[in-house]
Write an enzyme that holds these catalytic residues in place. Sequence first.
Site, PDB file in Angstrom:
ATOM      1  N   GLU A  40      -3.030   2.596   2.403  1.00  0.00           N
ATOM      2  CA  GLU A  40      -3.411   4.000   2.261  1.00  0.00           C
ATOM      3  C   GLU A  40      -2.192   4.809   1.813  1.00  0.00           C
ATOM      4  OE1 GLU A  40      -5.862   7.302   4.889  1.00  0.00           O
ATOM      5  OE2 GLU A  40      -4.448   5.993   5.933  1.00  0.00           O
ATOM      6  N   LYS A 113     -13.057   7.965   1.723  1.00  0.00           N
ATOM      7  CA  LYS A 113     -12.898   7.842   3.174  1.00  0.00           C
ATOM      8  C   LYS A 113     -13.826   8.802   3.909  1.00  0.00           C
ATOM      9  CE  LYS A 113      -9.227   8.030   6.699  1.00  0.00           C
ATOM     10  NZ  LYS A 113      -7.777   8.310   6.905  1.00  0.00           N
ATOM     11  N   CYS A 158      -8.308   3.157   7.112  1.00  0.00           N
ATOM     12  CA  CYS A 158      -7.540   3.633   8.261  1.00  0.00           C
ATOM     13  C   CYS A 158      -8.407   4.089   9.443  1.00  0.00           C
ATOM     14  CB  CYS A 158      -6.591   4.740   7.799  1.00  0.00           C
ATOM     15  SG  CYS A 158      -5.212   5.038   8.940  1.00  0.00           S
TER      16      CYS A 158
END
Length: 272
Positions: A40, A113, A158
């Site tokens: 990321e 995301k 993440c």
Amino acid sequence: MKTATLQMCSSPDVAANLAGARALIAQAAAQGAELVLLPEYFCGMGLHDQDKLAWAEDFGHGPIQDALAAWASEFGLWLIAGTLPLRGTAAQRVLNTSLLFNPQGRCSARYDKIHLFRFGTEREQYDEAAVIQPGTQPVVADITDRSGQPWRVGLSVCYDLRFPELYRRHAQAGADILVVPSAFTFTTGQAHWEVLLRARAIENQCFVLAAAQGGQHVNGRRTWGHSMAVDAWGEVLAQRTDPGPGVVLAELDRAHLARVRRQLPALEHRVL
């Protein structure tokens, strides 16, 4: 299939980060990697959250995406580009987007995301929603290794790791590999990183590849690192324990997946 998860310690210098990413990809390719995962924010960890706005690109156009496409084609591999900022529909916000490039250099999947990180202590404060617009759709993509064997890859980023329902969606869609490009803080990573990755692998009977930011960044942030590959039984196949840039190689065996799923058919036993 041979895979490489790449660990970086990105800075506010986008050009330097891209040079560092290319060097790691070249190292992975020289060791036979067919699927490479960047972390990321591989292209930039800014001094301020708003720096992402200046680096943002329109989907399909821009120097960061051009570089990624060129690397995938140059080295002839599948490349999952951690995340980069893409312009969204909200003012003064960007999407934190992971892109998959095929060995011909074409973008074949995009995931924005979904879950945005917020964490606060007396010493640390983070709120991704200040500059990031959340995505809405889970994404599973098909790839093929050099032997012609197909694989299905569930994309995530993440903080998504804390939401098992996303990965169960991926498993239901037939995923074999779950990828988690990340920039876990040192605090949360030390406490939860490995246990969450192994749990997602075990409960979904999938391989998990997790490429992380790791080390002390120019902006003062410290990230946990420990990039790793985990098999479907929850065993860590390989892990980088040192901070800073590096390559974590792992061989993914389809026979292992079949054996785990046959011996313990937990996904078939779901009730709720």
